[in-house]
Design an enzyme around this catalytic site. Structure first.
Site, PDB file in Angstrom:
ATOM      1  N   ASP A   1      63.036  13.381  19.363  1.00 25.50           N
ATOM      2  CA  ASP A   1      63.354  11.846  19.530  1.00 25.50           C
ATOM      3  C   ASP A   1      61.991  11.000  19.666  1.00 25.50           C
ATOM      4  OD1 ASP A   1      66.127  11.678  20.034  1.00 25.50           O
ATOM      5  OD2 ASP A   1      65.703  12.933  21.933  1.00 25.50           O
TER       6      ASP A   1
ATOM      7  N   HIS B   1      63.438  19.329  26.826  1.00 25.18           N
ATOM      8  CA  HIS B   1      64.892  19.154  26.188  1.00 25.18           C
ATOM      9  C   HIS B   1      65.489  20.317  26.986  1.00 25.18           C
ATOM     10  CE1 HIS B   1      68.216  19.828  23.363  1.00 25.18           C
ATOM     11  NE2 HIS B   1      67.784  18.621  22.730  1.00 25.18           N
TER      12      HIS B   1
END
Length: 436
Positions: free
Chosen positions: A371, A313
């Site tokens: 996700d 991320h």
């Protein structure tokens, strides 16, 4: 809305250039790293700062969301995301993000009522869908319909009127599930289902998405809770690309519906909101657990262009706190739906295990992110991959609205105007076409 507690000066930094010095105030918020205030640097030194993608620049003061990427911490108004996901509901979190504190029972009842009373769309908005191709991407429909809402609700677009801002907030949060569900119904050729105000926020969305007129619809509390949790985990995430887009559009004085439409457009990109869709695509391409070693080998090869989706991320350099909650929710949903041997989940778990143990990924701090699991959950719950990003947009709308309202009330707010380093041709004279 609770107003910002302004940052405080805790020191100063001196920058010297071309025999001139500038003293930059060093400011501190309530938590997080200190920042150097560079606003006077151009006047005092004649230079700008250069920070492509704003990775080291604080663009605003905000009291809504805090992230510590190194420690894997996400706070909404000071509350850890783990506690909110476990104990709260999406509308309670929406109230928190908008107004700054958790509501008492009476406040929550009134807030829920106000949102619920705005779930219907103006009937003429229905005609919008007739203009779309049957296979139009749902995000294209969301952008178009949300952007057009100011034409149907012109009584709440005066951004200088606090009451109108509040009404727009209720309208946006209440109507986005209806718009999102109808985009799907249009794609699959099913009748639009009108919202039901006897259902919870999550149940109403699931009803509008899955129900059909000839059959009775029975809400499933496990799936409803999973949907609510997905909404909570995606509600806000500090100054990401789409939120920054909303603020930048808002800084011009644009109406709130236009600002949210801009945020939806920004979220549409595969590097932002489309990441969970990319995870399922990646798992489908791997195909089987036996193919993971070859896939990992390709990921490590700089010349292959194969990417490991759902890991790592931009902000988190630790395990994304939302991913742990999503992993637990994933198991609950699969158990409820009786999905015992889900090849994609087995594949995902094996990929997670290898990535968490392989020195290549550990050294690069490529941990599973939110996700990675959300795509598997949404697929299990019957959502096509084209609906993943619209559901993200649905959840993030409350964060966008909260950030927009905070920006409007910020006395330091000015129109956004980044600078640039110009690398084009220097000044030159025009030459007539016959002499070139």
């Amino acid at each position: 809305m609770s107003h910002n507690t302004s940052s405080k000066q805790i020191g100063s930094a001196t920058l010297t250039y071309d025999n001139k010095s500038a003293t930059l105030p060093v400011l501190s918020g309530s938590i997080g790293p200190a920042v150097a205030d560079i606003r006077k640097i151009q006047n005092e030194l004649g230079i700008f700062t250069f920070d492509p993608s704003y990775g080291a620049t604080a663009s605003c003061e905000s009291s809504i969301t805090y992230i510590d990427g190194d420690e894997g911490i996400l706070l909404y108004r000071g509350y850890p995301i783990e506690q909110l996901a476990e104990h709260s509901t999406f509308l309670e979190v929406a109230y928190l993000l908008l107004w700054g504190n958790l509501p008492n029972a009476g406040e929550l009842k009134d807030f829920t009522h106000n949102v619920t009373m705005h779930t219907m769309l103006h009937e003429q908005i229905r005609r919008f869908w007739d203009g779309f191709r049957r296979d139009a991407h749902p995000m294209a429909m969301l952008c178009s319909v949300v952007g057009a809402m100011s034409a149907f609700y012109p009584d709440s677009i005066d951004i200088h009127d606090p009451r109108q801002r509040e009404i727009s907030a209720f309208r946006m949060i209440a109507k986005i599930p209806t718009i999102t569900a109808w985009a799907h119904k249009y794609n699959v050729g099913q009748p639009f289902m009108y919202p039901r105000n006897d259902l919870t926020y999550a149940d109403n969305f699931l009803f509008m998405f899955h129900a059909v007129p000839p059959e009775a619809y029975k809400p499933n509390p496990i799936l409803s809770r999973a949907m609510d949790r997905i909404f909570i985990l995606h509600a806000d995430h500090e100054q990401n690309a789409s939120t920054s887009t909303v603020r930048l559009a808002g800084s011009t004085g644009a109406n709130p519906f236009a600002c949210i439409a801009a945020g939806i457009a920004s979220l549409w990109g595969p590097a932002h909101g489309g990441a969970n869709e990319a995870v399922l695509k990646m798992l489908a391409e791997i195909g089987h657990k036996d193919h993971i070693p070859e896939f990992i080998k390709q990921v490590k090869d700089k010349n292959s262009h194969v990417k490991l989706m759902g890991f790592g991320h931009r902000v988190y350099k630790n395990y994304d706190p939302r991913a742990k909650i999503m992993q637990k929710t994933c198991y609950e949903v699969l158990e409820e739906l009786g999905i015992k041997d889900e090849p994609m989940l087995d594949l995902a778990m094996e990929l997670e295990k290898i990535a968490l143990e392989d020195p290549y990924f550990v050294e690069r701090k490529l941990y599973p992110n939110v996700d990675f699991y959300s795509g598997i959950i949404l697929k299990a719950m019957g959502f096509p991959t084209t609906m993943f990003t619209p559901i993200f947009a649905l959840a993030r709308t409350v964060g966008w609205v909260s950030q927009w309202m905070e920006m409007i009330e910020d006395p330091q707010q000015r129109i956004g105007r980044p600078r640039q380093v110009y690398t084009g041709a220097p000044s030159r004279d025009y030459v007539p076409v016959d002499k070139r």
